[in-house]
Every structure is written in structure tokens, then in C-alpha cells.
Scaffold this motif. Structure first.
Motif, short mmCIF file in Angstrom:
data_model
loop_
_atom_site.label_atom_id
_atom_site.label_comp_id
_atom_site.label_asym_id
_atom_site.label_seq_id
_atom_site.Cartn_x
_atom_site.Cartn_y
_atom_site.Cartn_z
N ASP A 237 0.85 -1.20 0.00
CA ASP A 237 0.00 0.00 0.00
C ASP A 237 0.88 1.24 0.00
N HIS A 238 0.32 2.35 -0.44
CA HIS A 238 1.07 3.60 -0.41
C HIS A 238 0.12 4.78 -0.34
N GLU A 239 -0.77 4.73 0.55
CA GLU A 239 -1.87 5.70 0.78
C GLU A 239 -2.48 6.24 -0.52
N LYS A 272 4.43 6.81 -15.36
CA LYS A 272 4.74 7.72 -14.25
C LYS A 272 4.36 7.07 -12.93
N HIS A 273 3.66 5.94 -12.98
CA HIS A 273 3.22 5.25 -11.75
C HIS A 273 3.82 3.84 -11.79
N GLY A 274 3.03 2.80 -11.67
CA GLY A 274 3.57 1.43 -11.58
C GLY A 274 4.29 0.98 -12.83
N ASP A 303 18.06 17.92 -18.92
CA ASP A 303 17.82 18.90 -19.98
C ASP A 303 16.33 19.19 -20.10
N ARG A 304 15.94 20.42 -19.80
CA ARG A 304 14.52 20.80 -19.85
C ARG A 304 13.92 20.68 -21.24
N ARG A 305 14.79 20.81 -22.29
CA ARG A 305 14.25 20.73 -23.66
C ARG A 305 14.05 19.29 -24.10
N ARG A 309 13.19 11.58 -18.88
CA ARG A 309 13.42 11.67 -17.44
C ARG A 309 13.89 10.30 -16.96
N LEU A 310 14.62 10.26 -15.86
CA LEU A 310 15.10 8.98 -15.34
C LEU A 310 13.92 8.18 -14.79
N SER A 311 13.62 7.05 -15.37
CA SER A 311 12.55 6.21 -14.82
C SER A 311 13.01 5.66 -13.48
N GLY A 312 12.08 5.58 -12.53
CA GLY A 312 12.43 5.03 -11.21
C GLY A 312 13.06 6.06 -10.29
N PHE A 313 13.03 7.33 -10.72
CA PHE A 313 13.59 8.40 -9.88
C PHE A 313 12.53 9.45 -9.59
N GLY A 314 12.56 10.00 -8.41
CA GLY A 314 11.64 11.07 -8.04
C GLY A 314 10.37 10.52 -7.44
N HIS A 315 9.70 11.34 -6.66
CA HIS A 315 8.45 10.91 -6.03
C HIS A 315 7.69 12.13 -5.52
N ARG A 316 6.37 12.09 -5.66
CA ARG A 316 5.55 13.20 -5.19
C ARG A 316 5.68 13.39 -3.68
N VAL A 317 5.79 12.30 -2.94
CA VAL A 317 5.77 12.41 -1.48
C VAL A 317 7.18 12.30 -0.86
N PRO A 323 11.96 4.30 1.37
CA PRO A 323 12.46 3.19 2.20
C PRO A 323 12.36 1.84 1.49
N ARG A 324 11.39 1.73 0.57
CA ARG A 324 11.23 0.47 -0.17
C ARG A 324 12.40 0.23 -1.11
N ALA A 325 12.89 1.33 -1.72
CA ALA A 325 14.02 1.20 -2.65
C ALA A 325 15.27 0.72 -1.91
N THR A 360 23.79 18.49 -8.38
CA THR A 360 22.91 19.50 -7.77
C THR A 360 21.49 19.47 -8.33
N TYR A 361 21.33 19.13 -9.63
CA TYR A 361 19.98 19.07 -10.21
C TYR A 361 19.10 18.13 -9.37
N PHE A 362 19.59 16.95 -9.09
CA PHE A 362 18.79 15.94 -8.36
C PHE A 362 18.70 16.30 -6.88
N PRO A 369 16.05 7.44 -5.84
CA PRO A 369 15.44 6.24 -6.45
C PRO A 369 14.15 5.89 -5.71
N ASN A 370 13.12 5.53 -6.48
CA ASN A 370 11.86 5.10 -5.85
C ASN A 370 11.71 3.57 -5.92
N VAL A 371 10.56 3.08 -5.46
CA VAL A 371 10.33 1.63 -5.34
C VAL A 371 10.59 0.89 -6.65
N GLY A 396 0.88 -7.13 -5.76
CA GLY A 396 1.27 -6.66 -4.43
C GLY A 396 0.34 -5.59 -3.90
N ARG A 397 -0.15 -4.71 -4.79
CA ARG A 397 -0.94 -3.54 -4.37
C ARG A 397 -2.40 -3.89 -4.07
N LEU A 398 -2.86 -5.07 -4.53
CA LEU A 398 -4.29 -5.39 -4.39
C LEU A 398 -4.82 -5.25 -2.95
C1 SDX Z 1 5.13 5.08 -8.12
O1 SDX Z 1 2.48 8.32 -5.52
C2 SDX Z 1 2.87 7.13 -5.13
O2 SDX Z 1 2.84 6.81 -3.97
C3 SDX Z 1 3.30 6.19 -6.25
C4 SDX Z 1 4.07 4.92 -5.82
C5 SDX Z 1 3.18 3.91 -5.12
O3 SDX Z 1 3.70 3.08 -4.38
O4 SDX Z 1 1.96 3.91 -5.39
O5 SDX Z 1 5.17 5.23 -4.98
C6 SDX Z 1 4.60 4.18 -7.08
O6 SDX Z 1 4.36 5.47 -8.96
C7 SDX Z 1 6.59 5.55 -8.08
C8 SDX Z 1 6.94 6.61 -9.15
C9 SDX Z 1 7.26 5.93 -10.48
N1 SDX Z 1 7.50 6.91 -11.57
C10 SDX Z 1 8.69 7.17 -12.06
O7 SDX Z 1 9.71 6.65 -11.60
C11 SDX Z 1 8.71 8.06 -13.29
C12 SDX Z 1 9.81 9.11 -13.17
N2 SDX Z 1 9.47 10.06 -12.13
C13 SDX Z 1 8.63 11.12 -12.39
O8 SDX Z 1 8.07 11.39 -13.59
C14 SDX Z 1 8.19 12.00 -11.23
O9 SDX Z 1 9.23 12.16 -10.35
C15 SDX Z 1 6.92 11.55 -10.50
C16 SDX Z 1 5.74 11.35 -11.46
C17 SDX Z 1 7.16 10.23 -9.75
C18 SDX Z 1 6.54 12.64 -9.47
O10 SDX Z 1 6.10 13.77 -10.14
P1 SDX Z 1 5.81 15.18 -9.44
O11 SDX Z 1 5.67 15.06 -8.00
O12 SDX Z 1 4.69 15.80 -10.20
O13 SDX Z 1 7.13 16.02 -9.71
P2 SDX Z 1 7.51 16.82 -11.00
O14 SDX Z 1 7.30 15.97 -12.21
O15 SDX Z 1 6.76 18.12 -11.01
O16 SDX Z 1 9.03 17.07 -10.83
C19 SDX Z 1 9.59 18.14 -10.09
C20 SDX Z 1 10.90 18.52 -10.74
C21 SDX Z 1 10.73 18.89 -12.23
O17 SDX Z 1 11.80 19.76 -12.55
P3 SDX Z 1 11.52 21.36 -12.66
O18 SDX Z 1 10.40 21.53 -13.66
O19 SDX Z 1 11.17 21.83 -11.29
O20 SDX Z 1 12.83 21.91 -13.19
O21 SDX Z 1 11.81 17.39 -10.76
C22 SDX Z 1 12.06 17.00 -12.11
C23 SDX Z 1 10.93 17.59 -12.95
O22 SDX Z 1 11.33 17.76 -14.30
N3 SDX Z 1 12.00 15.52 -12.13
C24 SDX Z 1 12.87 14.73 -12.74
C25 SDX Z 1 12.45 13.41 -12.48
N4 SDX Z 1 11.34 13.44 -11.75
C26 SDX Z 1 11.06 14.75 -11.53
N5 SDX Z 1 13.95 15.00 -13.47
C27 SDX Z 1 14.65 13.95 -13.97
N6 SDX Z 1 14.30 12.65 -13.77
C28 SDX Z 1 13.20 12.38 -13.03
N7 SDX Z 1 12.83 11.12 -12.84
#
Ligand code: SDX
Length: 436
Positions: A237-239, A272-274, A303-305, A309-317, A323-325, A360-362, A369-371, A396-398
């Protein structure tokens, strides 16, 4: 179902000044001292709504299922840290915890295991459904359709407000999703489906249905059973993530549990999710094939242009390590080490992490890294094909989806229906076709 929503207003209020008027809004405090301003009555009192595209700052409910502290990398199911569950529990016990709200007694656990064992078959007619899909059909499409189709076999268990009916279908769905997933894999590789065996545990049975063939005996490797339990627990689960919010939103219309879960599976599918776990491995494979130039990949991700984006990186929360990663990364090291397997994709993944976490960007954007970043490495070694990775996430999420759906029903929540600010044309005349 009756409402038992807790009144968590503590007397603290927030004053909102709008022009010459001021409004008192109640403040809600959670058990972990999280605070929310309750704006439920704001529009009725003031005519204003709040706007929060992407819901980054909006609480949709009060929940007892899962707690996340994204700043400190904390995740707990029903108050228990996920790392503890990953080490000490198994997926069936954790599913019980999520769905029913407490750790089961020995009797409750054995009764639950029995239910999951004896409801594992799907109606034989459903096997013919698989023949209707083209060979390259994505298994997430099949999973979602089959779950929705499952509802047609339970016409007298579909009332979401009848506790007895819901009670009947919860273990059935938990058990059958695994069978549906394994059958879809067998069909995709042209092998006969393997029926579940009642003397196998939950995860063992799944691996057996995936990898056994009728022509020879098959022993399920206990190390993989342990690993799968751990991975399923970490995904439990992940709220209020995108798919769980979807399950709740669909369920809030009084749609049945099968329909709600089917919608959640579709929401999970997106990269962007699972779907990110599939995207990560495809990204790592591409980097490997192109000679392993990780610096170039990091440059592109920044690069903004460039939409890459790196898959598996970043998270809204999480604005810190997921911790899962962490758990999955150390499991990768341990398991691949024990097996003596050297996976160049793991080397590339670690190099990406190392470079990103010193860039510094990251760092400024708190991207870790996320899950999904390391889970695919383990699924690959287990022999699970890449297209099935997001299906594994869904399995797993069911229990989490079900727990939230049940909680929403119990709280008697209203139909979910966000508002909007209209920005379109005003009083646009209808121009007859000949004059356009
Ligand atoms: C899951 O929400 C959950 O709980 C989901 C989950 C669960 O258990 O249910 O944890 C499972 O879905 C994990 C996430 C899997 N997705 C990815 O790995 C895809 C890559 N990551 C992203 O696209 C992104 O980070 C999200 C979708 C996960 C989060 O998006 P947000 O919160 O809307 O953040 P954002 O896209 O607005 O990013 C903020 C900044 C931006 O830069 P600026 O415009 O401010 O310059 O960070 C940058 C983004 O461009 N950024 C990245 C990046 N993720 C965000 N830059 C490079 N690589 C990335 N992966």
C-alpha cells in the motif's frame, strides 16, 4: 455500510481573509500530528473553491491504513514500519493486516490462508477469453479486463453496500488475481495454463503457475518465494497514490469492487506510476546496449528541452530515500551475490544512483530512487518477463486497494467529484456550418 467517520477537529481553527470578510476554518490533526485545514464548507460560506491541480496539497480523506513521512523516508502499514513487515511477515499476513486493520491471530491467519487457497480457480469459461487477445497484448490490459469480467460471475455479490456480499468477494479477488496473472503469461508464451495446487503457499503457488509445465515436475525455489513475499509486501500500500485514488473515486460512485479494482489496474499501468518498473529495465537495457554511457543519460534527464526523465527516480511524497528502494537494493546485492549472478544492469543502476545523488539538479529537487528503480532487477533474475513487471506491482498492491475501498465504504464517503475553474469562451454564438 454505516459511517464511522471520526471527528478529528481539535478546536484549532484557521482564519481566512477574503476581501472584507473573514472565515474560520477548522483544523484537523492526524495521529502523527499532520495538519489539514478543513475547507469542506468554504464554497457554501464564501463562494470560493480551492485550486490544486495534481492534488499535491489536497487531502482527499482521513485514513487509518498507511502513514508516510516523505521528508524522513518513513512508511508504515497500520502503524507498523514496512521494513519490519518485509523482514518478519509474509504477504498473506500483511494482506490481512491491510485489509482487516490488525495483525491476525493464529486462527484468523490460518482461516484466511485457507480462503485464499480454496478460491484460487477462475471459472473455466474465462480461459477462452485469453484467446481473444493478440499475442503481443500487454498483460496489464488483460489483467484489468479479466478482473472486470470476473464481476459477471458474481451477479449476487456485487452490492458494494452489503457487507456480507463484500466479505465474500474480498478473498476471492485476492486469490484469483494471481491466477489470472499467471494464466496471461502462459497464454502469451503459448504454453498450457497450470492450475493452482492447494498444498502450496500463496507466493509459491503463483511461481508454480508461472513456471511449471505439465510435462515435468517443478520445485519452487524457496529463495524466490521469500523474495516474492518481500516484494509484494513492499508494494502492499502507499496511501492516496494515483491508482488507489482511482479505486476510491470509482468506488465512490457505488461501482462494485471488481470494477473499482479494474480501474485501479489501468491507473497503475502508466509509466509515471507502476509502469515505471518496466520503463526502468527498458531504460537500463538501452543504456547497456548503447555502451553504458551513464553520464550522457544523466545529462539528458536534466535537460529541460528533452522530455526524457530517469525512470524510477523522483516521487511526489518522498523528498528523501524511498524506504522500499533501500530494502530492494540491498536484497539485489544479497540475492545476486548468493546466486553468483552478475547483472550489468544492476551496475548501471547503481552508477546512475551514485551520479544523480552527487548532482545539484537531483539534490535541489530531492530526487531519489523510488520503489520501481531496483525491483525489476530481481524480477528479471526470477525469470519474470519485463512486460509482467507492472502486473507484479498490481498483485502486491491489491490488498492496499481493497483496504482503501473498504475504508471509504465504512466511512460512508460521498461520491468523489472535484470542481474546476472554467476558463473557456463566454456566450459563444453558434455559427451555422455553411458560414464557418
Ligand atoms: C510510483 O504516488 C505514489 O505513492 C506512487 C508509488 C506507489 O507506491 O503507489 O510510490 C509508485 O508510482 C513511483 C513513481 C514511479 N514513476 C517514475 O519513476 C517516473 C519518473 N518520475 C517522475 O516522472 C516524477 O518524479 C513523479 C511522477 C514520480 C513525481 O512527479 P511530481 O511530483 O509531479 O514532480 P515533477 O514531475 O513536477 O518534478 C519536479 C521537478 C521537475 O523539474 P523542474 O520543472 O522543477 O525543473 O523534478 C524533475 C521535474 O522535471 N523531475 C525529474 C524526475 N522526476 C522529476 N527530473 C529527472 N528525472 C526524473 N525522474
Amino acid at each position: 455500510m454505516s459511517s464511522n467517520a471520526h471527528n478529528t477537529h481539535t478546536g484549532e481553527t484557521c482564519r481566512l481573509e477574503l476581501g472584507s470578510k473573514s472565515y474560520e476554518l477548522p483544523v484537523i490533526t492526524g495521529t502523527q500530528q499532520e495538519k489539514a485545514i478543513d475547507i469542506t464548507s468554504l464554497r457554501a460560506k464564501s463562494g470560493y473553491i480551492t485550486l490544486d491541480s495534481g492534488y499535491g496539497n489536497t487531502g482527499s480523506t482521513q485514513s487509518e491504513v498507511t502513514y508516510i513521512d516523505g521528508e524522513n523516508g518513513v512508511l508504515k502499514y497500520r502503524g507498523i514500519p514496512v521494513e519490519v513487515l518485509a523482514e518478519k511477515s509474509d504477504f498473506v499476513e500483511t494482506s490481512y493486516l491491510l485489509v482487516y486493520g490488525k495483525l491476525p491471530t493464529a486462527d484468523e491467519l490460518s482461516a484466511f490462508r485457507k480462503q485464499l487457497t480454496y478460491h484460487s480457480l477462475i471459472h473455466e469459461d474465462m480461459l477462452s477469453f485469453y484467446d481473444g487477445y493478440p499475442p503481443q497484448a500487454h498483460p496489464m490490459a488483460i489483467l484489468s479486463s479479466m478482473v472486470c469480467s470476473l464481476s459477471t460471475y458474481y451477479p449476487d455479490s456485487l452490492d458494494p453496500n452489503d457487507e456480507e456480499q463484500v466479505k465474500r468477494i474480498v478473498p476471492r479477488l485476492l486469490s484469483k488475481l494471481r491466477t489470472i496473472a499467471a494464466y496471461s503469461f502462459k497464454k502469451s508464451i503459448g504454453q498450457p495454463v497450470i492450475y493452482p495446487k492447494n498444498d502450496l503457499s500463496f507466493c509459491e503457488n503463483f511461481l508454480y503457475m508461472m513456471f511449471a509445465v505439465p510435462s515435468e515436475s517443478y520445485e519452487v525455489d524457496p529463495e524466490w518465494v521469500k523474495t516474492l513475499n518481500m516484494l509484494f509486501i513492499l508494494h502492499g500500500d502507499h496511501e492516496q497514490n494515483c491508482s488507489t485514488s482511482t479505486v476510491r473515486l470509482v468506488g465512490s460512485s457505488d461501482a462494485n469492487l471488481f470494477a473499482s479494482i479494474s480501474a485501479g489496474i489501468c491507473a497503475l499501468w502508466g509509466p509515471k506510476h507502476g509502469g515505471a518498473n518496466q520503463a526502468v529495465i527498458e531504460m537500463l537495457e538501452r543504456i547497456h546496449k548503447d555502451g553504458g554511457n551513464v553520464d550522457a543519460v544523466i545529462r539528458r534527464a536534466k535537460d529541460r528541452r528533452d522530455p526524457f526523465r530517469l525512470s524510477g527516480f523522483g516521487h511526489r511524497v518522498y523528498k528523501n530515500f524511498d524506504p522500499r528502494a533501500k530494502v530492494i537494493k540491498s536484497a539485489c546485492d544479497r540475492i545476486l551475490g548468493t546466486l553468483g549472478v552478475h547483472d550489468p544492469l544492476l551496475d548501471i543502476a547503481k552508477r546512475i544512483e551514485e551520479l544523480a545523488l552527487s548532482d545539484t539538479y537531483f539534490l535541489e529537487r530531492k530526487l531519489y530512487p523510488n520503489v520501481d528503480f531496483y525491483s525489476g532487477i530481481l524480477y528479471r533474475v526470477m525469470g519474470i518477463p519485463t512486460e509482467m513487471f507492472t502486473v507484479m506491482f498490481a498483485l502486491g498492491r491489491l490488498p492496499g486497494w481493497i483496504a482503501h475501498w473498504l475504508e471509504m465504504k465504512r466511512r460512508g464517503e460521498q461520491i468523489g467529484r472535484p470542481r474546476q475553474i472554467y476558463q473557456g469562451g463566454v456566450d459563444v454564438p453558434y455559427v451555422p456550418l455553411a458560414e464557418r
